[in-house]
Design a protein around this motif. Structure first.
Motif, mmCIF file in Angstrom:
data_model
loop_
_atom_site.group_PDB
_atom_site.id
_atom_site.type_symbol
_atom_site.label_atom_id
_atom_site.label_comp_id
_atom_site.label_asym_id
_atom_site.label_seq_id
_atom_site.Cartn_x
_atom_site.Cartn_y
_atom_site.Cartn_z
ATOM 1 N N LEU A 122 16.270 7.984 -2.566
ATOM 2 C CA LEU A 122 16.671 9.387 -2.622
ATOM 3 C C LEU A 122 16.320 10.014 -3.964
ATOM 4 C CD1 LEU A 122 20.125 9.257 -0.812
ATOM 5 C CD2 LEU A 122 17.993 10.221 0.051
ATOM 6 N N ARG A 123 16.488 9.242 -5.050
ATOM 7 C CA ARG A 123 16.184 9.757 -6.385
ATOM 8 C C ARG A 123 14.685 9.810 -6.659
ATOM 9 N NH1 ARG A 123 18.866 5.926 -9.992
ATOM 10 N NH2 ARG A 123 19.870 5.041 -8.203
ATOM 11 N N HIS A 124 13.938 8.834 -6.131
ATOM 12 C CA HIS A 124 12.493 8.734 -6.377
ATOM 13 C C HIS A 124 11.756 8.674 -5.037
ATOM 14 C CE1 HIS A 124 13.262 7.864 -10.612
ATOM 15 N NE2 HIS A 124 14.186 7.020 -10.208
ATOM 16 N N PRO A 125 11.583 9.801 -4.366
ATOM 17 C CA PRO A 125 10.951 9.769 -3.045
ATOM 18 C C PRO A 125 9.488 9.338 -3.061
ATOM 19 C CG PRO A 125 11.429 12.031 -3.707
ATOM 20 C CD PRO A 125 12.006 11.144 -4.752
ATOM 21 N N LYS A 126 8.828 9.410 -4.208
ATOM 22 C CA LYS A 126 7.426 8.994 -4.272
ATOM 23 C C LYS A 126 7.254 7.485 -4.137
ATOM 24 C CE LYS A 126 5.454 12.809 -6.776
ATOM 25 N NZ LYS A 126 4.657 13.224 -7.911
ATOM 26 N N ILE A 127 8.323 6.734 -4.343
ATOM 27 C CA ILE A 127 8.236 5.282 -4.214
ATOM 28 C C ILE A 127 7.870 4.896 -2.790
ATOM 29 C CG2 ILE A 127 9.628 3.173 -4.160
ATOM 30 C CD1 ILE A 127 11.000 4.093 -6.618
ATOM 31 N N GLY A 128 8.419 5.589 -1.824
ATOM 32 C CA GLY A 128 8.174 5.246 -0.433
ATOM 33 C C GLY A 128 9.310 4.396 0.113
ATOM 34 N N SER A 129 9.190 4.020 1.336
ATOM 35 C CA SER A 129 10.226 3.231 1.985
ATOM 36 C C SER A 129 10.095 1.759 1.614
ATOM 37 C CB SER A 129 10.139 3.393 3.497
ATOM 38 O OG SER A 129 11.028 2.505 4.125
ATOM 39 N N VAL A 130 11.094 1.233 0.961
ATOM 40 C CA VAL A 130 11.079 -0.166 0.549
ATOM 41 C C VAL A 130 11.167 -1.075 1.774
ATOM 42 C CG1 VAL A 130 12.297 -1.911 -0.798
ATOM 43 C CG2 VAL A 130 12.077 0.405 -1.680
ATOM 44 N N ALA A 131 11.989 -0.705 2.750
ATOM 45 C CA ALA A 131 12.125 -1.518 3.960
ATOM 46 C C ALA A 131 10.806 -1.575 4.721
ATOM 47 C CB ALA A 131 13.231 -0.968 4.851
ATOM 48 N N THR A 132 10.121 -0.444 4.821
ATOM 49 C CA THR A 132 8.832 -0.415 5.515
ATOM 50 C C THR A 132 7.792 -1.227 4.753
ATOM 51 O OG1 THR A 132 9.356 1.762 6.385
ATOM 52 C CG2 THR A 132 7.050 1.104 6.441
ATOM 53 N N ALA A 133 7.785 -1.096 3.430
ATOM 54 C CA ALA A 133 6.834 -1.855 2.617
ATOM 55 C C ALA A 133 7.073 -3.351 2.755
ATOM 56 C CB ALA A 133 6.935 -1.436 1.156
ATOM 57 N N LEU A 134 8.328 -3.766 2.740
ATOM 58 C CA LEU A 134 8.642 -5.182 2.874
ATOM 59 C C LEU A 134 8.254 -5.699 4.253
ATOM 60 C CD1 LEU A 134 9.874 -7.639 1.469
ATOM 61 C CD2 LEU A 134 12.070 -6.965 2.408
ATOM 62 N N THR A 135 8.532 -4.919 5.278
ATOM 63 C CA THR A 135 8.167 -5.322 6.635
ATOM 64 C C THR A 135 6.652 -5.429 6.784
ATOM 65 O OG1 THR A 135 10.140 -4.263 7.514
ATOM 66 C CG2 THR A 135 8.378 -4.713 9.069
ATOM 67 N N SER A 136 5.922 -4.472 6.259
ATOM 68 C CA SER A 136 4.457 -4.499 6.352
ATOM 69 C C SER A 136 3.867 -5.648 5.539
ATOM 70 C CB SER A 136 3.878 -3.177 5.863
ATOM 71 O OG SER A 136 4.307 -2.128 6.670
ATOM 72 N N TYR A 137 4.405 -5.890 4.358
ATOM 73 C CA TYR A 137 3.941 -6.990 3.511
ATOM 74 C C TYR A 137 4.188 -8.323 4.212
ATOM 75 C CZ TYR A 137 3.388 -9.650 -0.891
ATOM 76 O OH TYR A 137 2.977 -10.514 -1.866
ATOM 77 N N ARG A 138 5.371 -8.475 4.748
ATOM 78 C CA ARG A 138 5.728 -9.700 5.477
ATOM 79 C C ARG A 138 4.815 -9.886 6.685
ATOM 80 N NH1 ARG A 138 11.460 -9.146 6.578
ATOM 81 N NH2 ARG A 138 11.807 -10.093 4.553
ATOM 82 N N ARG A 139 4.600 -8.832 7.460
ATOM 83 C CA ARG A 139 3.772 -8.916 8.669
ATOM 84 C C ARG A 139 2.331 -9.270 8.329
ATOM 85 N NH1 ARG A 139 3.502 -3.748 10.500
ATOM 86 N NH2 ARG A 139 5.700 -3.835 11.038
ATOM 87 N N ALA A 140 1.777 -8.638 7.289
ATOM 88 C CA ALA A 140 0.385 -8.906 6.903
ATOM 89 C C ALA A 140 0.206 -10.354 6.457
ATOM 90 C CB ALA A 140 -0.048 -7.954 5.797
ATOM 91 N N ILE A 141 1.185 -10.885 5.764
ATOM 92 C CA ILE A 141 1.070 -12.255 5.264
ATOM 93 C C ILE A 141 1.271 -13.277 6.375
ATOM 94 C CG2 ILE A 141 2.185 -13.966 3.781
ATOM 95 C CD1 ILE A 141 2.529 -11.697 1.753
ATOM 96 N N TRP A 142 2.287 -13.110 7.179
ATOM 97 C CA TRP A 142 2.584 -14.113 8.203
ATOM 98 C C TRP A 142 1.681 -13.998 9.421
ATOM 99 C CZ3 TRP A 142 4.739 -18.099 6.424
ATOM 100 C CH2 TRP A 142 5.683 -18.021 5.418
ATOM 101 N N ARG A 143 1.108 -12.820 9.672
ATOM 102 C CA ARG A 143 0.240 -12.653 10.840
ATOM 103 C C ARG A 143 -1.098 -13.335 10.616
ATOM 104 N NH1 ARG A 143 -0.835 -6.694 12.646
ATOM 105 N NH2 ARG A 143 -1.079 -6.590 10.412
ATOM 106 N N SER A 144 -1.556 -13.377 9.393
ATOM 107 C CA SER A 144 -2.860 -13.972 9.124
ATOM 108 C C SER A 144 -2.768 -15.492 9.210
ATOM 109 C CB SER A 144 -3.358 -13.534 7.746
ATOM 110 O OG SER A 144 -2.454 -13.937 6.757
ATOM 111 N N GLY A 145 -3.906 -16.099 9.349
ATOM 112 C CA GLY A 145 -3.961 -17.553 9.480
ATOM 113 C C GLY A 145 -3.996 -18.244 8.137
ATOM 114 N N ARG A 146 -5.026 -19.069 7.950
ATOM 115 C CA ARG A 146 -5.139 -19.831 6.720
ATOM 116 C C ARG A 146 -5.446 -18.929 5.524
ATOM 117 N NH1 ARG A 146 -9.435 -24.672 5.592
ATOM 118 N NH2 ARG A 146 -8.635 -25.213 3.553
ATOM 119 N N TRP A 147 -6.231 -17.885 5.751
ATOM 120 C CA TRP A 147 -6.591 -16.944 4.706
ATOM 121 C C TRP A 147 -6.033 -15.581 5.047
ATOM 122 C CZ3 TRP A 147 -8.121 -19.817 0.977
ATOM 123 C CH2 TRP A 147 -8.882 -20.949 1.222
#
Length: 143
Positions: free
Chosen positions: A42-67
């Motif tokens: 709320l104070r720093h709206p330019k940061i973006g959604s932390v929950a969305t960033a964490l979900t996307s980061y998690r998905r990108a890492i776990w969805r990929s295979g060996r690399w």
């Protein structure tokens, strides 16, 4: 004309504040840490959604295979783990110490997997100052 009582007005404003953010709590974090993240957004709206960033980061890492597959291949920012990791780092810099520790614990586990699935960039020293600030920008895909 009938007026609303002060208690009804306070309750209405509290409910409006809760629904205005529409942020879902982050799994693995306490309610205090989640509340600190909401206040930060709320104070720093330019940061973006932390929950969305964490979900996307998690998905990108776990969805990929060996690399790690999605470094630069996908045009959408939600698939870019480097960009999402930057949002998380910005949030961790601004959070209070207790909430920072909790979020750092969750992100550190993902960072280990990110490091395992990427290779160091031998040209990292040649990067501009903005890229050189963050270790996650100094990594290459494995293939």
């Amino acid at each position: 004309m009938a007026r609303k009582s002060p208690g009804a007005l306070r309750a209405q404003s509290r409910l409006a504040g809760r629904s205005g953010g529409k942020t879902s709590p982050i799994d693995g974090l306490s309610s205090r840490a989640n509340a600190a993240i909401v206040r930060l957004q709320l104070r720093h709206p330019k940061i973006g959604s932390v929950a969305t960033a964490l979900t996307s980061y998690r998905r990108a890492i776990w969805r990929s295979g060996r690399w790690l597959e999605l470094l630069g291949d996908c045009p959408c920012p939600s698939c870019d783990p480097v960009g999402q990791r930057g949002i998380l780092e910005g949030a961790m810099r601004r959070l209070p110490p207790a909430a920072r520790r909790e979020l750092r614990r969750v992100v550190d586990a993902l960072d280990e997997e990110f490091l395992r699935k990427t290779l160091p960039d031998p040209r990292a020293a040649e990067l501009n100052a903005w890229d050189a600030q963050a270790w996650w920008r100094h990594r290459l895909r494995g293939r």
